[in-house]
Motif scaffolding. Structure first.
Motif, PDB file in Angstrom:
ATOM      1  N   VAL A   1       0.836  -1.206   0.000  1.00  0.00           N
ATOM      2  CA  VAL A   1       0.000   0.000   0.000  1.00  0.00           C
ATOM      3  C   VAL A   1       0.868   1.251   0.000  1.00  0.00           C
ATOM      4  O   VAL A   1       0.609   2.208  -0.742  1.00  0.00           O
ATOM      5  CB  VAL A   1      -0.942  -0.012   1.219  1.00  0.00           C
ATOM      6  CG1 VAL A   1      -1.606   1.353   1.405  1.00  0.00           C
ATOM      7  CG2 VAL A   1      -1.998  -1.088   1.061  1.00  0.00           C
ATOM      8  N   LEU A   2       1.919   1.256   0.838  1.00  0.00           N
ATOM      9  CA  LEU A   2       2.778   2.431   0.932  1.00  0.00           C
ATOM     10  C   LEU A   2       3.508   2.694  -0.376  1.00  0.00           C
ATOM     11  O   LEU A   2       3.539   3.826  -0.872  1.00  0.00           O
ATOM     12  CB  LEU A   2       3.777   2.249   2.076  1.00  0.00           C
ATOM     13  CG  LEU A   2       4.736   3.419   2.328  1.00  0.00           C
ATOM     14  CD1 LEU A   2       3.954   4.699   2.635  1.00  0.00           C
ATOM     15  CD2 LEU A   2       5.685   3.090   3.478  1.00  0.00           C
ATOM     16  N   ALA A   3       4.079   1.656  -0.969  1.00  0.00           N
ATOM     17  CA  ALA A   3       4.801   1.836  -2.233  1.00  0.00           C
ATOM     18  C   ALA A   3       3.866   2.334  -3.329  1.00  0.00           C
ATOM     19  O   ALA A   3       4.221   3.221  -4.118  1.00  0.00           O
ATOM     20  CB  ALA A   3       5.454   0.518  -2.647  1.00  0.00           C
ATOM     21  N   ALA A   4       2.658   1.778  -3.384  1.00  0.00           N
ATOM     22  CA  ALA A   4       1.707   2.172  -4.430  1.00  0.00           C
ATOM     23  C   ALA A   4       1.200   3.597  -4.237  1.00  0.00           C
ATOM     24  O   ALA A   4       0.742   4.229  -5.200  1.00  0.00           O
ATOM     25  CB  ALA A   4       0.533   1.195  -4.456  1.00  0.00           C
ATOM     26  N   SER A   5       1.267   4.131  -3.010  1.00  0.00           N
ATOM     27  CA  SER A   5       0.720   5.463  -2.744  1.00  0.00           C
ATOM     28  C   SER A   5       1.681   6.591  -3.092  1.00  0.00           C
ATOM     29  O   SER A   5       1.288   7.756  -3.082  1.00  0.00           O
ATOM     30  CB  SER A   5       0.339   5.587  -1.261  1.00  0.00           C
ATOM     31  OG  SER A   5       1.500   5.668  -0.443  1.00  0.00           O
ATOM     32  N   ILE A   6       2.935   6.259  -3.390  1.00  0.00           N
ATOM     33  CA  ILE A   6       3.899   7.295  -3.780  1.00  0.00           C
ATOM     34  C   ILE A   6       3.638   7.651  -5.236  1.00  0.00           C
ATOM     35  O   ILE A   6       3.748   6.797  -6.120  1.00  0.00           O
ATOM     36  CB  ILE A   6       5.352   6.809  -3.597  1.00  0.00           C
ATOM     37  CG1 ILE A   6       5.597   6.401  -2.141  1.00  0.00           C
ATOM     38  CG2 ILE A   6       6.327   7.891  -4.024  1.00  0.00           C
ATOM     39  CD1 ILE A   6       5.420   7.513  -1.139  1.00  0.00           C
ATOM     40  N   PRO A   7       3.279   8.895  -5.530  1.00  0.00           N
ATOM     41  CA  PRO A   7       2.882   9.243  -6.906  1.00  0.00           C
ATOM     42  C   PRO A   7       4.057   9.183  -7.875  1.00  0.00           C
ATOM     43  O   PRO A   7       5.199   9.493  -7.517  1.00  0.00           O
ATOM     44  CB  PRO A   7       2.350  10.677  -6.764  1.00  0.00           C
ATOM     45  CG  PRO A   7       3.034  11.220  -5.543  1.00  0.00           C
ATOM     46  CD  PRO A   7       3.200  10.057  -4.615  1.00  0.00           C
ATOM     47  N   ALA A   8       3.768   8.756  -9.077  1.00  0.00           N
ATOM     48  CA  ALA A   8       4.779   8.720 -10.129  1.00  0.00           C
ATOM     49  C   ALA A   8       5.006  10.128 -10.674  1.00  0.00           C
ATOM     50  O   ALA A   8       4.131  10.987 -10.574  1.00  0.00           O
ATOM     51  CB  ALA A   8       4.328   7.784 -11.242  1.00  0.00           C
ATOM     52  N   PRO A   9       6.172  10.389 -11.248  1.00  0.00           N
ATOM     53  CA  PRO A   9       6.410  11.718 -11.840  1.00  0.00           C
ATOM     54  C   PRO A   9       5.408  12.001 -12.944  1.00  0.00           C
ATOM     55  O   PRO A   9       5.082  11.128 -13.751  1.00  0.00           O
ATOM     56  CB  PRO A   9       7.838  11.601 -12.389  1.00  0.00           C
ATOM     57  CG  PRO A   9       8.454  10.443 -11.672  1.00  0.00           C
ATOM     58  CD  PRO A   9       7.330   9.500 -11.380  1.00  0.00           C
ATOM     59  N   GLY A  10       4.914  13.229 -12.961  1.00  0.00           N
ATOM     60  CA  GLY A  10       3.984  13.647 -13.996  1.00  0.00           C
ATOM     61  C   GLY A  10       4.664  14.565 -14.992  1.00  0.00           C
ATOM     62  O   GLY A  10       5.862  14.418 -15.285  1.00  0.00           O
ATOM     63  N   GLU A  11       3.912  15.501 -15.494  1.00  0.00           N
ATOM     64  CA  GLU A  11       4.442  16.453 -16.466  1.00  0.00           C
ATOM     65  C   GLU A  11       5.584  17.244 -15.857  1.00  0.00           C
ATOM     66  O   GLU A  11       5.519  17.683 -14.704  1.00  0.00           O
ATOM     67  CB  GLU A  11       3.329  17.395 -16.919  1.00  0.00           C
ATOM     68  CG  GLU A  11       3.733  18.302 -18.068  1.00  0.00           C
ATOM     69  CD  GLU A  11       2.582  19.194 -18.513  1.00  0.00           C
ATOM     70  OE1 GLU A  11       2.775  19.970 -19.457  1.00  0.00           O
ATOM     71  OE2 GLU A  11       1.500  19.098 -17.907  1.00  0.00           O
ATOM     72  N   HIS A  12       6.667  17.405 -16.603  1.00  0.00           N
ATOM     73  CA  HIS A  12       7.864  18.123 -16.160  1.00  0.00           C
ATOM     74  C   HIS A  12       8.494  17.474 -14.931  1.00  0.00           C
ATOM     75  O   HIS A  12       9.216  18.119 -14.175  1.00  0.00           O
ATOM     76  CB  HIS A  12       7.552  19.592 -15.856  1.00  0.00           C
ATOM     77  CG  HIS A  12       6.853  20.308 -16.969  1.00  0.00           C
ATOM     78  ND1 HIS A  12       7.392  20.410 -18.242  1.00  0.00           N
ATOM     79  CD2 HIS A  12       5.646  20.942 -17.021  1.00  0.00           C
ATOM     80  CE1 HIS A  12       6.561  21.084 -19.025  1.00  0.00           C
ATOM     81  NE2 HIS A  12       5.487  21.403 -18.317  1.00  0.00           N
ATOM     82  N   GLY A  13       8.209  16.188 -14.709  1.00  0.00           N
ATOM     83  CA  GLY A  13       8.830  15.475 -13.612  1.00  0.00           C
ATOM     84  C   GLY A  13       8.239  15.745 -12.246  1.00  0.00           C
ATOM     85  O   GLY A  13       8.740  15.232 -11.240  1.00  0.00           O
TER      86      GLY A  13
END
Length: 760
Positions: free
Chosen positions: A449-461
Motif C-alpha cells: 500500500v505504501l509503495a503504491a501510494s507514492i505518486p509517479a512523476p507527472g508532467e515536467h517530472g
C-alpha cells in the motif's frame, strides 16, 4: 436564556399608525450609525493627510550613502508612513455591519454601542466600542440571572450603512416601562438566516459560554471542544481576533497562524477575520502548511489505508532509516578504495555505515558533506602505513590532496552522499526493495500500500503529492536540511505551484520575516500563536509538522473526537502531549448545537452512539418540525435521484445545498454544476463535496449520498458519516444504494440505527 418582550402592532390601531415604536427605534439607531460613518469618513481623510505628510518628511537624491542626521529623518518618515497605512487599512476595510450592538446600562442610563472596530468623536468620546474591549464584555456575558448592570441588549441588523432591523433581549425585568423590547431575540433570528458559500462572523450573537472561550488567557494551550454545530470554528476565529487586540505587540510581531483541514474550508472562513478588524493572520490548510519550505502544497487525499500509514508515528523511524540508507545500491559503492603512493587503502561497508550514522547524528544531511569528506580522509589517513609516510615524507596536506584529486574518490562521494531534496528522498519509497530495508517490521500488505501510494512523476517530472505526503516531506526537510541551491540554475521569480497554494497572506506578512535567519535553525516559518481547527483529524505526523511552526507558541486547539477521521486517538494524544509539554492547559466545552435542528441531530446522535457511546452530544436549541428523508436507489439511477432531491430542496430552502459523497462518487455529484442546463445554473447554490471536504462547513440542506461507502472509504468510518449527517441547518436527505445481498438484520449497528428511520 434571555427573556424577550416583543412589541406587536395591530394594523387598525390609530395610535400605531401615528407612532410606530419599531420604526421610531430604528430611526434613532440610524441617526447614531450615520454619526459613526460621518466620523469614520473624517478619520479616513485625516489618515490620508497623515500619509501624504509622511512622504514630505524626507527627500533625497542620494543613492549610495546618507548622513547620520538623514537616517533619523528617514526613520521618522517610515514610522509615520507605516502608522498611516495601518490606520487606513483598518478604516478602509469592509466591515459588514460596522455597528451591530447596543447595551443599555442601569446605572446612570449609560448607552454603549458595540461594533467591529472602535470609533471616537472629535472630543475622543466613544461612538462605538470595539467588541474585543473589556467594556463590551457584558454584551456577551450578561444574562437575565446575571445582568452585569445591563437592562437591555440590542442587536442591530444592517445592510451596508442602513439599519434594517433590531432584535432585543431583556436582561433586567425591573427595567423602566418606557424601555421598548423588540423582536424575538437576536440569536434565533440569526439561526434562521440562509447560508451562503462564506462563513460569517457571529460577533453580534456570541453566547456566554462562547465568550468565555474567546477571552481566555493566551498562555499555554486552550482547547475548545464540543459537538457539531456548537460554533467551535467561528469561536476560535473570534478568539484569534481578540488575542491580537489584547496582545497586539507580542502576537502581531510573532504572527498568528490559523490551520484548517482543506482549501475548501480555508476559502469558507477567509473573510471572518478581516470583517472583525484583523488582517495580520496567516491562514493555511494542512496540505499547504509546508509551503514555506516546499514551495508547494496539496489538497489531494490518499485512500484511507495509505493516509493512516503515512500519518502514523512509525514513519519517523522509517524516514530516519531512509536518509541513512545510501542512495546507490551499486556494489561498487559499498566500499571505498583509493591508492596513495602504491598503497591500497580501503574503507569497508561496516566502517562506512558507522561513519554515516555518526555524521547524521550530529548534522543535517545536506549540511554534512564537509564533515563526511573530512571523516573519510581521517580514516584513510589512519590506514596509511607509517613507513610509507616516512619514506615519502608525506604530509597530511599532501595526502588529502592526492586522495581528493582521484576520480574514484570524487565519484564515490557523489554517489554515497549526493545533495538530496525531500521530494527525491520520499520518492525512493516507491521501490519495494527500499521499503523492505527501512521498514522490515511493516506487514507485507502495508508495504504494498505504501509503495503504491507514492505518486509517479507527472508532467515536467513533478509528482502529485498528497496532503499526507506534505507532513512526510516536511519531516524530511527537518532531517535533510535545505538542499544546496544549484548556482547555475535561474531562481524563479514566483513560487513553483503557487497557484495551488491556499494561503491568505496579509499586510503583516510583508512587514515581518518569520523565517529563521540562522542557517543552523529549522527553515520553517514560526509563529507566536497557532490555532488548529478540526484538530481531531490531525495525524501524529501532521502534529510534528505543526510543532515546527510554533516551537515557542501558545495554542488554540479546536475539535471533537467523535468526528475524527484518524483511527488511532492514542497516537494523536501522545503527539499532542509531546507538543504542549508542561504548558498551562484549559478546556472549554461548548454545549449548545446552534446549527442542526433537533430532528437532524437526533438521527446523527443515534448513529454515532452505536460506535462511540461516549461522544460529546450537544443540545440542539431549535426544531424545524421537518424529519430527515431517507431513501434508497440503485447505482444506475443514482444521478437521476440526486437531481430529483436537489430540485425539491431548491424550492424549500433559500441558501446552499451540499451534496456530500464518498470520494468514489464525487465525479457523479460534480455533474450537478458542470453538466448541461439547467444543472449548471445551480452552480452558486449546489455544492458537491467529499465528506472530508465538508469538514467544518454547513449548508441549509444536505444530500448525503451512499453512507456505506462513506464509512468504508474513510479511516474514521462512522465518525466521518456523523460529520456528513450534521452539516445541514434545515433539511437532510440521505440517499443510500440498495445492496440486496445484505439482509436488514445483518447490517452493522450504525446502519440499522440509520435505516430504521426510513419510510420505504
Amino acid at each position: 436564556m434571555s427573556h424577550t418582550r416583543e412589541i406587536s402592532l395591530t394594523s387598525d390601531s390609530s395610535a400605531a399608525r401615528a407612532v410606530d415604536p419599531v420604526a421610531q427605534e430604528i430611526a434613532a439607531e440610524q441617526a447614531h450609525v450615520d454619526r459613526v460613518y460621518a466620523q469614520l469618513k473624517s478619520d479616513t481623510a485625516a489618515a490620508k493627510r497623515l500619509a501624504d505628510a509622511s512622504r514630505q518628511i524626507y527627500h533625497s537624491d542620494r543613492t549610495t550613502w546618507v548622513r547620520e542626521e538623514d537616517s533619523t529623518a528617514m526613520f521618522e518618515r517610515d514610522a509615520f508612513a507605516f502608522n498611516a497605512a495601518r490606520r487606513l487599512a483598518v478604516l478602509d476595510s469592509e466591515h459588514e455591519g460596522l455597528v451591530f450592538g447596543r447595551l443599555d446600562l442601569a446605572e446612570g442610563q449609560e448607552v454603549r454601542h458595540i461594533g467591529r472596530i472602535g470609533v471616537r468623536d472629535a472630543n475622543y468620546e466613544p461612538l462605538v466600542i470595539d467588541w474585543r474591549a473589556p467594556a463590551a464584555e457584558p454584551f456577551y456575558r450578561a444574562t437575565a440571572t446575571s445582568p452585569m448592570g445591563a437592562t437591555r441588549r440590542r442587536v442591530l441588523r444592517c445592510r451596508d450603512d442602513r439599519v434594517i432591523g433590531i432584535e432585543d433581549d431583556l436582561l433586567d425585568p425591573e427595567n423602566p416601562e418606557d424601555l421598548p423590547v423588540i423582536g424575538e431575540g437576536a440569536l434565533m433570528a440569526a439561526l434562521s438566516r440562509a447560508r451562503d458559500t462564506r462563513m460569517h462572523s457571529i460577533v453580534a450573537t456570541i453566547q456566554a459560554e462562547q465568550d468565555e472561550a474567546i477571552r481566555a488567557p493566551y498562555q499555554g494551550v486552550t482547547t475548545i471542544a464540543g459537538g457539531p454545530g456548537t460554533g467551535k470554528t467561528v469561536v476560535a476565529l473570534h478568539r484569534a481576533a481578540f488575542l491580537l487586540y489584547t496582545h497586539r505587540a507580542r502576537l502581531e510581531n510573532g504572527g498568528v497562524l490559523v490551520v484548517g483541514p482543506s482549501a475548501v474550508f480555508m476559502n469558507y472562513i477567509e473573510r471572518v477575520l478581516p470583517s472583525l478588524g484583523e488582517d495580520s493572520v496567516t491562514l493555511r490548510s494542512v496540505g499547504d502548511l509546508a509551503t514555506d519550505v516546499l514551495r508547494r502544497g496539496s489538497d489531494r487525499l490518499d485512500e484511507s489505508r495509505a493516509a493512516t500509514l503515512k500519518g502514523s508515528l512509525q514513519m519517523v523511524g522509517m524516514l530516519d532509516r531512509l536518509v541513512g540508507l545510501p542512495l546507490s545500491a551499486d556494489p561498487a559503492f559499498l566500499s571505498l578504495r583509493v591508492t596513495v603512493k602504491g598503497e591500497v587503502l580501503t574503507l569497508k561497508a561496516a566502517a562506512l555505515a558507522r561513519t554515516r550514522a555518526r555524521i547524521l547524528s550530529r548534522n543535517k544531511y545536506n549540511r554534512g558533506l564537509d564533515a563526511v569528506k573530512q571523516s573519510l580522509l581521517d580514516q584513510l589517513w589512519s590506514r596509511m602505513p607509517d613507513d610509507a609516510i616516512a619514506s615519502y615524507e608525506l604530509t597530511r596536506e599532501d595526502f588529502d590532496e592526492m586522495v581528493t584529486s582521484q576520480a574514484s574518490f570524487r565519484m564515490f562521494l557523489h554517489a554515497w552522499w549526493p545533495p538530496m531534496s525531500a521530494e527525491d528522498e520520499l520518492a525512493r519509497l516507491s521501490e519495494r526493495a527500499v521499503i523492505d530495508r527501512v521498514a522490515p517490521d511493516l506487514p507485507e500488505d502495508d508495504r504494498e500500500v505504501l509503495a503504491a501510494s507514492i505518486p509517479a512523476p507527472g508532467e515536467h517530472g513533478r509528482r502529485d503529492w498528497s496532503v499526507a505526503d506534505m507532513a512526510l516531506l516536511d519531516e524530511l526537510v527537518s532531517i535533510l536540511g535545505p538542499a544546496p541551491a544549484d548556482p547555475s540554475a535561474d531562481q524563479p521569480v514566483f513560487i513553483e505551484g503557487g497557484e495551488e497554494v491556499g494561503e491568505l497572506v496579509t499586510v503583516a506578512d510583508t512587514l515581518t520575516d518569520r523565517r529563521n535567519a540562522d542557517s543552523d535553525e529549522e527553515p520553517q516559518d514560526t509563529f507566536a500563536h497557532v490555532l488548529v481547527d478540526e484538530a481531531q483529524d490531525i495525524t501524529p505526523m501532521q502534529w510534528r509538522m505543526l510543532r515546527r511552526r510554533g516551537p515557542q507558541a501558545s495554542w488554540t486547539i479546536v475539535g471533537d473526537p467523535a468526528q475524527s477521521a484518524y483511527p488511532y486517538p492514542e497516537e494523536t494524544d501522545a503527539a499532542v502531549a509531546d507538543l504542549t509539554g508542561h504548558a498551562p492547559r484549559r478546556t472549554f466545552r461548548l454545549t449548545k448545537n446552534y446549527r442542526s435542528p433537533a430532528e437532524v441531530f437526533d438521527l446523527a446522535a443515534e448513529v454515532i452512539s452505536t460506535v462511540y457511546p461516549d461522544a460529546d452530544l450537544p443540545e440542539a436549541v431549535r426544531s424545524t418540525g421537518v424529519q430527515p428523508e431517507l431513501a434508497r436507489t440503485s447505482r444506475q439511477d443514482l444521478m437521476d435521484q440526486i437531481v430529483i432531491h436537489v430540485r425539491k430542496l431548491i424550492e424549500q430552502v433559500d441558501g446552499t445545498i451540499g451534496v456530500i459523497c464518498p470520494p468514489s462518487l464525487i465525479h457523479i455529484a460534480r455533474q450537478l454544476v458542470s453538466g448541461p442546463e439547467p444543472l449548471a445554473a445551480w452552480h452558486d447554490q449546489v455544492i458537491p463535496v467529499t465528506t472530508m471536504q465538508a469538514k467544518g462547513l454547513e449548508y441549509d440542506a444536505a444530500v448525503v449520498v451512499d453512507p456505506d461507502d462513506i464509512v468504508a472509504e474513510s479511516p474514521g468510518g462512522v465518525r466521518v458519516l456523523y460529520v456528513a449527517l450534521t452539516r445541514p441547518t434545515q433539511r437532510l436527505v440521505v440517499l443510500g444504494l440498495r445492496d440486496p445481498t445484505v439482509p436488514a438484520g445483518d447490517r452493522a449497528p450504525w446502519s440499522a440505527a440509520l435505516w430504521s428511520h426510513a419510510t420505504d
